[in-house]
Scaffold this motif. Structure first.
Motif, PDB file in Angstrom:
ATOM      1  N   ILE A 187       1.373  -1.682   9.883  1.00 21.38           N
ATOM      2  CA  ILE A 187       2.107  -0.750  10.744  1.00 21.38           C
ATOM      3  C   ILE A 187       1.797   0.683  10.317  1.00 21.38           C
ATOM      4  CG2 ILE A 187       3.909  -2.407  11.359  1.00 21.38           C
ATOM      5  CD1 ILE A 187       5.720  -1.123   9.299  1.00 21.38           C
ATOM      6  N   PRO A 188       1.897   1.629  11.252  1.00 22.59           N
ATOM      7  CA  PRO A 188       1.479   2.991  10.935  1.00 22.59           C
ATOM      8  C   PRO A 188       2.372   3.653   9.886  1.00 22.59           C
ATOM      9  CG  PRO A 188       1.898   2.728  13.305  1.00 22.59           C
ATOM     10  CD  PRO A 188       2.371   1.499  12.634  1.00 22.59           C
ATOM     11  N   LYS A 189       1.749   4.552   9.184  1.00 23.81           N
ATOM     12  CA  LYS A 189       2.437   5.389   8.208  1.00 23.81           C
ATOM     13  C   LYS A 189       3.570   6.148   8.895  1.00 23.81           C
ATOM     14  CE  LYS A 189       0.815   8.571   4.664  1.00 23.81           C
ATOM     15  NZ  LYS A 189      -0.412   8.975   3.994  1.00 23.81           N
ATOM     16  N   GLY A 190       4.675   6.339   8.209  1.00 25.60           N
ATOM     17  CA  GLY A 190       5.732   7.163   8.775  1.00 25.60           C
ATOM     18  C   GLY A 190       6.975   6.375   9.135  1.00 25.60           C
ATOM     19  N   ILE A 191       6.836   5.054   9.302  1.00 28.06           N
ATOM     20  CA  ILE A 191       8.010   4.245   9.624  1.00 28.06           C
ATOM     21  C   ILE A 191       8.797   3.980   8.347  1.00 28.06           C
ATOM     22  CG2 ILE A 191       8.764   1.977  10.473  1.00 28.06           C
ATOM     23  CD1 ILE A 191       6.313   2.041  12.370  1.00 28.06           C
ATOM     24  N   ILE A 192       8.052   3.710   7.281  1.00 27.17           N
ATOM     25  CA  ILE A 192       8.682   3.443   5.987  1.00 27.17           C
ATOM     26  C   ILE A 192       8.372   4.616   5.067  1.00 27.17           C
ATOM     27  CG2 ILE A 192       8.610   1.929   3.965  1.00 27.17           C
ATOM     28  CD1 ILE A 192       7.988  -0.333   6.069  1.00 27.17           C
ATOM     29  N   THR A 193       9.397   5.378   4.737  1.00 26.79           N
ATOM     30  CA  THR A 193       9.161   6.618   3.990  1.00 26.79           C
ATOM     31  C   THR A 193      10.219   6.821   2.909  1.00 26.79           C
ATOM     32  OG1 THR A 193      10.518   7.763   5.615  1.00 26.79           O
ATOM     33  CG2 THR A 193       8.132   7.924   5.912  1.00 26.79           C
ATOM     34  N   GLY A 194       9.911   7.767   2.032  1.00 24.24           N
ATOM     35  CA  GLY A 194      10.871   8.326   1.081  1.00 24.24           C
ATOM     36  C   GLY A 194      11.706   7.321   0.334  1.00 24.24           C
ATOM     37  N   ASN A 195      12.998   7.264   0.656  1.00 19.99           N
ATOM     38  CA  ASN A 195      13.929   6.444  -0.111  1.00 19.99           C
ATOM     39  C   ASN A 195      14.054   5.024   0.418  1.00 19.99           C
ATOM     40  OD1 ASN A 195      14.528   8.634  -1.755  1.00 19.99           O
ATOM     41  ND2 ASN A 195      16.096   9.370  -0.334  1.00 19.99           N
ATOM     42  N   ASP A 196      13.146   4.624   1.280  1.00 17.70           N
ATOM     43  CA  ASP A 196      13.242   3.282   1.847  1.00 17.70           C
ATOM     44  C   ASP A 196      13.286   2.234   0.727  1.00 17.70           C
ATOM     45  OD1 ASP A 196      12.429   2.055   4.875  1.00 17.70           O
ATOM     46  OD2 ASP A 196      12.285   0.686   3.170  1.00 17.70           O
ATOM     47  N   ILE A 197      14.182   1.268   0.906  1.00 18.46           N
ATOM     48  CA  ILE A 197      14.314   0.203  -0.096  1.00 18.46           C
ATOM     49  C   ILE A 197      13.006  -0.556  -0.298  1.00 18.46           C
ATOM     50  CG2 ILE A 197      16.794  -0.193   0.175  1.00 18.46           C
ATOM     51  CD1 ILE A 197      15.966  -2.566   2.076  1.00 18.46           C
ATOM     52  N   ARG A 198      12.149  -0.523   0.718  1.00 19.49           N
ATOM     53  CA  ARG A 198      10.888  -1.267   0.611  1.00 19.49           C
ATOM     54  C   ARG A 198       9.889  -0.575  -0.307  1.00 19.49           C
ATOM     55  NH1 ARG A 198      11.136  -2.246   6.987  1.00 19.49           N
ATOM     56  NH2 ARG A 198      12.209  -0.260   6.717  1.00 19.49           N
ATOM     57  N   LEU A 203      14.250  -3.231  -6.270  1.00 19.49           N
ATOM     58  CA  LEU A 203      14.865  -3.975  -5.164  1.00 19.49           C
ATOM     59  C   LEU A 203      13.858  -4.935  -4.508  1.00 19.49           C
ATOM     60  CD1 LEU A 203      17.087  -1.216  -3.481  1.00 19.49           C
ATOM     61  CD2 LEU A 203      17.831  -3.132  -4.914  1.00 19.49           C
ATOM     62  N   GLY A 204      12.743  -5.148  -5.184  1.00 21.64           N
ATOM     63  CA  GLY A 204      11.774  -6.113  -4.651  1.00 21.64           C
ATOM     64  C   GLY A 204      10.939  -5.562  -3.516  1.00 21.64           C
ATOM     65  N   GLY A 205      10.621  -4.254  -3.595  1.00 26.30           N
ATOM     66  CA  GLY A 205       9.837  -3.646  -2.525  1.00 26.30           C
ATOM     67  C   GLY A 205       8.349  -3.932  -2.637  1.00 26.30           C
ATOM     68  N   GLY A 206       7.608  -3.441  -1.640  1.00 31.86           N
ATOM     69  CA  GLY A 206       6.158  -3.615  -1.613  1.00 31.86           C
ATOM     70  C   GLY A 206       5.700  -4.139  -0.269  1.00 31.86           C
ATOM     71  N   ALA A 207       4.500  -3.742   0.128  1.00 31.20           N
ATOM     72  CA  ALA A 207       3.971  -4.164   1.435  1.00 31.20           C
ATOM     73  C   ALA A 207       3.708  -5.667   1.477  1.00 31.20           C
ATOM     74  CB  ALA A 207       2.686  -3.402   1.754  1.00 31.20           C
ATOM     75  N   MET A 208       3.273  -6.237   0.341  1.00 35.40           N
ATOM     76  CA  MET A 208       3.013  -7.685   0.342  1.00 35.40           C
ATOM     77  C   MET A 208       4.318  -8.450   0.544  1.00 35.40           C
ATOM     78  SD  MET A 208       0.716  -9.982   0.300  1.00 35.40           S
ATOM     79  CE  MET A 208       1.265 -11.656   0.683  1.00 35.40           C
ATOM     80  N   ASN A 241       5.371   5.564  -7.183  1.00 28.31           N
ATOM     81  CA  ASN A 241       5.677   4.407  -8.037  1.00 28.31           C
ATOM     82  C   ASN A 241       4.511   3.437  -7.937  1.00 28.31           C
ATOM     83  OD1 ASN A 241       6.513   2.098  -9.318  1.00 28.31           O
ATOM     84  ND2 ASN A 241       8.556   2.080  -8.415  1.00 28.31           N
ATOM     85  N   THR A 242       3.706   3.414  -8.991  1.00 22.47           N
ATOM     86  CA  THR A 242       2.450   2.660  -8.931  1.00 22.47           C
ATOM     87  C   THR A 242       2.659   1.149  -9.068  1.00 22.47           C
ATOM     88  OG1 THR A 242       2.132   3.100 -11.262  1.00 22.47           O
ATOM     89  CG2 THR A 242       1.005   4.572  -9.709  1.00 22.47           C
ATOM     90  N   LEU A 243       3.922   0.705  -9.160  1.00 23.86           N
ATOM     91  CA  LEU A 243       4.185  -0.738  -9.108  1.00 23.86           C
ATOM     92  C   LEU A 243       4.410  -1.193  -7.668  1.00 23.86           C
ATOM     93  CD1 LEU A 243       6.563  -1.185 -12.173  1.00 23.86           C
ATOM     94  CD2 LEU A 243       4.230  -2.068 -11.917  1.00 23.86           C
ATOM     95  N   ILE A 244       4.449  -0.209  -6.764  1.00 30.12           N
ATOM     96  CA  ILE A 244       4.686  -0.520  -5.350  1.00 30.12           C
ATOM     97  C   ILE A 244       3.368  -0.436  -4.581  1.00 30.12           C
ATOM     98  CG2 ILE A 244       5.674   0.456  -3.217  1.00 30.12           C
ATOM     99  CD1 ILE A 244       7.737  -1.106  -4.675  1.00 30.12           C
ATOM    100  N   ASP A 245       3.084  -1.502  -3.830  1.00 35.60           N
ATOM    101  CA  ASP A 245       1.924  -1.516  -2.950  1.00 35.60           C
ATOM    102  C   ASP A 245       2.362  -1.076  -1.555  1.00 35.60           C
ATOM    103  OD1 ASP A 245       3.449  -3.977  -3.286  1.00 35.60           O
ATOM    104  OD2 ASP A 245       2.183  -4.808  -1.707  1.00 35.60           O
ATOM    105  N   THR A 246       1.664  -0.100  -1.011  1.00 33.29           N
ATOM    106  CA  THR A 246       1.913   0.257   0.392  1.00 33.29           C
ATOM    107  C   THR A 246       0.916  -0.476   1.290  1.00 33.29           C
ATOM    108  OG1 THR A 246       0.471   2.168   0.246  1.00 33.29           O
ATOM    109  CG2 THR A 246       2.809   2.533  -0.205  1.00 33.29           C
ATOM    110  N   GLY A 247      -0.049  -1.112   0.658  1.00 36.89           N
ATOM    111  CA  GLY A 247      -1.011  -1.921   1.395  1.00 36.89           C
ATOM    112  C   GLY A 247      -1.592  -2.982   0.471  1.00 36.89           C
ATOM    113  N   MET A 248      -2.036  -4.083   1.081  1.00 35.52           N
ATOM    114  CA  MET A 248      -2.636  -5.151   0.278  1.00 35.52           C
ATOM    115  C   MET A 248      -3.704  -5.837   1.122  1.00 35.52           C
ATOM    116  SD  MET A 248      -2.081  -6.645  -2.802  1.00 35.52           S
ATOM    117  CE  MET A 248      -0.396  -6.937  -3.334  1.00 35.52           C
ATOM    118  N   ALA A 249      -4.873  -6.035   0.526  1.00 38.49           N
ATOM    119  CA  ALA A 249      -5.940  -6.784   1.204  1.00 38.49           C
ATOM    120  C   ALA A 249      -6.309  -7.949   0.299  1.00 38.49           C
ATOM    121  CB  ALA A 249      -7.151  -5.889   1.444  1.00 38.49           C
ATOM    122  N   VAL A 250      -6.254  -9.147   0.855  1.00 38.16           N
ATOM    123  CA  VAL A 250      -6.371 -10.350   0.037  1.00 38.16           C
ATOM    124  C   VAL A 250      -7.461 -11.273   0.589  1.00 38.16           C
ATOM    125  CG1 VAL A 250      -5.069 -12.244  -1.025  1.00 38.16           C
ATOM    126  CG2 VAL A 250      -3.852 -10.196  -0.262  1.00 38.16           C
TER     127      VAL A 250
END
Ligand SMILES: *[C@@H]1O[C@H](CO)[C@@H](O)[C@H](O)[C@H]1NC(C)=O
Length: 416
Positions: A187-198, A203-208, A241-250
């Motif tokens: 999904i495009p950048k801008g929907i999930i931003t800033g303080n989003d729990i994801r 809180l178990g965030g990350g794109a994956m 936060n480098t423990l959070i992935d905003t994208g993942m290719a597998v």
């Protein structure tokens, strides 16, 4: 033109104006009162995922909402016509009127509050991904089974006839065995931003977790298998936060596919290669135009390919393209089991419930209620399925240097 009108009508009915049905109370002379749901958290997804679908289900009432901020709970209750509101989650769980709980809390709280809900004797409809780790998922299902309660990970797309049609096409053998399969939710950048729990690791965030769980589930569903290996996983990390992935290719390998119609051992068994893309920060075109969300699954088979666009929210719009190597390509759209009848065993499919405007969530609610009521649901996402999905999410994270999401340290008191 008529398909454009159909698109608007279907979406308007699905999301804004579902027919309101009478609830199965004494006014209909029924013995059984409708199932009363309580919602944990005033989550943005709750209207689409439960409140709206419940309006057209005669056996469901959304009865209570809990939020940590009582004002928020009250405002939410008022906005959606919910009878009861609570300023804390446990108070909702302690309400004996409630039969089932919908848990759309942040991933990192799924375990704790699902365990507490089950301990309180409630069935649970649990948002995906089911937990932070497969161990959490296993424990939740153990408790549900011990208590004789229904627990469902809300992989709503599975309940929609369109993705089931894709699986039928693959299983029919019409296109031969799957050689490669890819699935994406970007999904495009801008929907999930800033303080989003994801974007919050704790809180178990990350794109994956949030996006990737869908294509992973879909790959596993359409191959009817779990992967054999994660060959490669590349994470794009969040700069704050480098423990959070905003994208993942597998890159994954699945076991060799064998549709029922192809003779066994006709060819050497080649494993299926697979790619998965999850992204919630796809850059805009030239920085100004949002890209179309890339939400698809594509199975390339020996005799052609089948692709479904928008397997996640098919009621909005979707198509299934079948391109045989020999013969003509065709497109199908499947909004209800009835529209799938010309291909299938019509008698069986005519009996399956659903309307063109039913969203994935509405189909899911039907199945959930059927299961709670002891009826056979049209389909189901099993315990094993949910555990396996979580296991492979963990393995994908482990393949990167991010590691799995932190396991909850919540412990249910032994008295419960
Ligand atoms: C995926 O991994 C396999 C095995 O390591 C490799 O042969 C293949 O080229 C990879 N595919 C892609 C698209 O990277």
């Amino acid at each position: 033109m008529s398909s454009i009108i159909g698109l608007f009508k279907r979406n308007y009915t699905a999301f804004f104006s579902p027919p309101k049905v009478l609830k199965s109370t004494s006014e209909q002379g029924s013995q059984i009162a409708p199932l009363k749901f309580g919602i944990l958290g005033a989550a943005a997804i709750a209207p689409a995922a439960l409140i709206n679908p419940a309006q057209s289900h005669s056996d469901v009432v959304v009865y209570a909402i809990a939020a940590r901020d009582p004002k928020r709970a009250e405002a939410f209750a008022e906005k959606y016509g919910i009878e009861k509101w609570y300023g804390n989650y446990q108070a909702l769980l302690d309400d004996p009127e409630i039969d089932a709980v919908y848990n759309p809390l942040p991933n990192g709280l799924h375990y704790e509050w699902t365990m507490k809900a089950l301990a309180a004797g409630k069935h649970v409809l649990l948002e995906k991904p089911s937990g932070d780790t497969a161990e959490e998922t296993r424990r939740m299902f153990d408790l549900a089974e011990n208590k004789g309660l229904i627990l469902l990970e809300a992989f709503h797309y599975r309940f929609h006839p369109a993705i089931q049609r894709v699986k039928d096409i693959i299983n029919s053998g019409e296109l031969g065995k799957i050689k490669h399969i890819s699935a994406s939710l970007a999904i495009p950048k801008g929907i999930i931003t800033g303080n989003d729990i994801r974007l919050d690791y704790n809180l178990g965030g990350g794109a994956m977790m949030d996006c990737g769980c869908y294509p992973l589930s879909c790959l596993r569903y359409l191959t009817s298998a779990n992967p054999i290996s994660v060959n490669d996983a590349k994470a794009t990390v969040y700069r704050r936060n480098t423990l959070i992935d905003t994208g993942m290719a597998v890159n994954l390998t699945f076991p060799s596919a064998s549709p029922s119609s192809s003779p066994p051992e006709s060819q050497p068994e080649e494993p299926v290669t697979a790619t998965l893309v999850a992204d919630f920060a796809t850059p805009w075109i030239l920085g100004v135009l949002p890209r179309m969300p890339r939400i698809f699954v594509l199975a390339e088979c020996e005799q052609g390919s089948v692709e479904m666009f928008n397997f996640v929210m098919p009621v909005i719009y979707h198509y299934i393209q079948i391109r045989p190597l020999q013969g003509k390509a065709r497109t199908e759209k499947v909004y209800s089991f009835r529209t799938a009848t010309h291909k299938g065993t019509s008698e069986d499919q005519n009996e399956k419930k659903g309307e063109e405007w039913w969203s994935t969530y509405r189909y899911q609610l039907e199945a959930f209620v059927d299961k709670v009521r002891g009826r056979e649901p049209q389909t189901w996402v099993s315990r094993e399925d949910s555990i396996a999905n979580m296991e492979w999410i963990e393995k994908i994270y482990e393949k990167t240097n991010l590691g799995a999401r932190p396991q909850s340290n919540f412990q249910l008191e032994s008295s419960e």
